[in-house]
Design a protein around this motif. Structure first.
Motif, PDB file in Angstrom:
ATOM      1  N   UNK A  75      -5.802  -1.692   9.586  1.00 56.26           N
ATOM      2  CA  UNK A  75      -4.465  -1.115   9.697  1.00 56.26           C
ATOM      3  C   UNK A  75      -4.183  -0.276   8.456  1.00 56.26           C
ATOM      4  N   UNK A  76      -3.285   0.673   8.620  1.00 56.73           N
ATOM      5  CA  UNK A  76      -2.875   1.485   7.479  1.00 56.73           C
ATOM      6  C   UNK A  76      -1.365   1.639   7.506  1.00 56.73           C
ATOM      7  N   UNK A  77      -0.821   1.890   6.345  1.00 53.24           N
ATOM      8  CA  UNK A  77       0.604   2.163   6.187  1.00 53.24           C
ATOM      9  C   UNK A  77       0.791   2.926   4.896  1.00 53.24           C
ATOM     10  N   UNK A  78       1.989   3.461   4.713  1.00 51.40           N
ATOM     11  CA  UNK A  78       2.308   4.200   3.492  1.00 51.40           C
ATOM     12  C   UNK A  78       3.290   3.378   2.678  1.00 51.40           C
ATOM     13  N   UNK A  81       6.192   4.486  -4.484  1.00 50.53           N
ATOM     14  CA  UNK A  81       5.619   4.374  -5.829  1.00 50.53           C
ATOM     15  C   UNK A  81       5.631   2.941  -6.356  1.00 50.53           C
ATOM     16  N   UNK A  82       6.427   2.061  -5.758  1.00 50.78           N
ATOM     17  CA  UNK A  82       6.455   0.651  -6.163  1.00 50.78           C
ATOM     18  C   UNK A  82       5.488  -0.191  -5.329  1.00 50.78           C
ATOM     19  N   UNK A  83       4.813   0.443  -4.362  1.00 52.56           N
ATOM     20  CA  UNK A  83       3.907  -0.280  -3.482  1.00 52.56           C
ATOM     21  C   UNK A  83       4.595  -0.924  -2.295  1.00 52.56           C
ATOM     22  N   UNK A  84       5.895  -0.696  -2.144  1.00 54.26           N
ATOM     23  CA  UNK A  84       6.639  -1.276  -1.027  1.00 54.26           C
ATOM     24  C   UNK A  84       6.375  -0.463   0.237  1.00 54.26           C
ATOM     25  N   UNK A  85       6.149  -1.139   1.343  1.00 53.53           N
ATOM     26  CA  UNK A  85       5.846  -0.496   2.620  1.00 53.53           C
ATOM     27  C   UNK A  85       7.044   0.322   3.092  1.00 53.53           C
ATOM     28  N   UNK A  86       6.826   1.625   3.396  1.00 56.78           N
ATOM     29  CA  UNK A  86       7.908   2.492   3.878  1.00 56.78           C
ATOM     30  C   UNK A  86       7.628   3.044   5.277  1.00 56.78           C
TER      31      UNK A  86
END
Length: 144
Positions: A75-78, A81-86
């Motif tokens: 799986x992938x996600x973006x 800059x804090x590494x939080x999933x958006x």
């Protein structure tokens, strides 16, 4: 008279800044997608995380064009800059183009366009225990 001239110069400078900001915002809102190639290794305990890219459009989804990946479920996600999933996570098991929709609470608007640093994350899915090399091209914007 000198005070009047000073006020006029000050107003002209403020107007020029305001027009410049509006033009800058509209230019960045319609900019070309910012994309980059990636190549990395994914394990059950360690995701692949790309270098930063800046979001250049307001409405577009993120894109992951997977060129190669071994067998398995990934799986992938973006993340920001804090590494939080958006974005939503997109699951896949073969090379293809995958779009990742930005979450409603990510608040992508004209003030964040051109400033929001993002990173692609590639991970194993819950029941995947193998590791893989992966490569492709990604963008926080839509690539057609």
């Amino acid at each position: 008279m000198a005070k009047n001239l000073k006020n006029k110069v000050m107003l002209a400078a403020i107007a020029a800044l305001a027009v410049g900001n509006v033009l800058s915002a509209s230019a960045s809102a319609s900019a070309e997608p910012n994309s980059a190639e990636y190549s990395g290794y994914v394990t059950k305990t360690q995701d692949y995380v790309s270098d930063d890219l800046i979001k250049t459009t307001v409405r577009d989804d993120g894109t992951n064009i997977v060129d190669s990946i071994d067998e398995g479920s990934w799986c992938s996600w973006i993340g920001n800059y804090l590494g939080m999933q958006v974005t939503d996570k997109v699951k896949y098991n073969s090379p293809d183009t995958y779009y990742m929709e930005f979450q409603r609470d990510a608040q992508i608007d004209s003030s964040s366009v051109g400033h929001l640093k993002t990173q692609l994350h590639v991970s194993t899915t819950t029941w995947e225990f193998s590791s893989t090399n992966t490569s492709g091209t990604w963008s926080p914007d839509t690539i057609n």
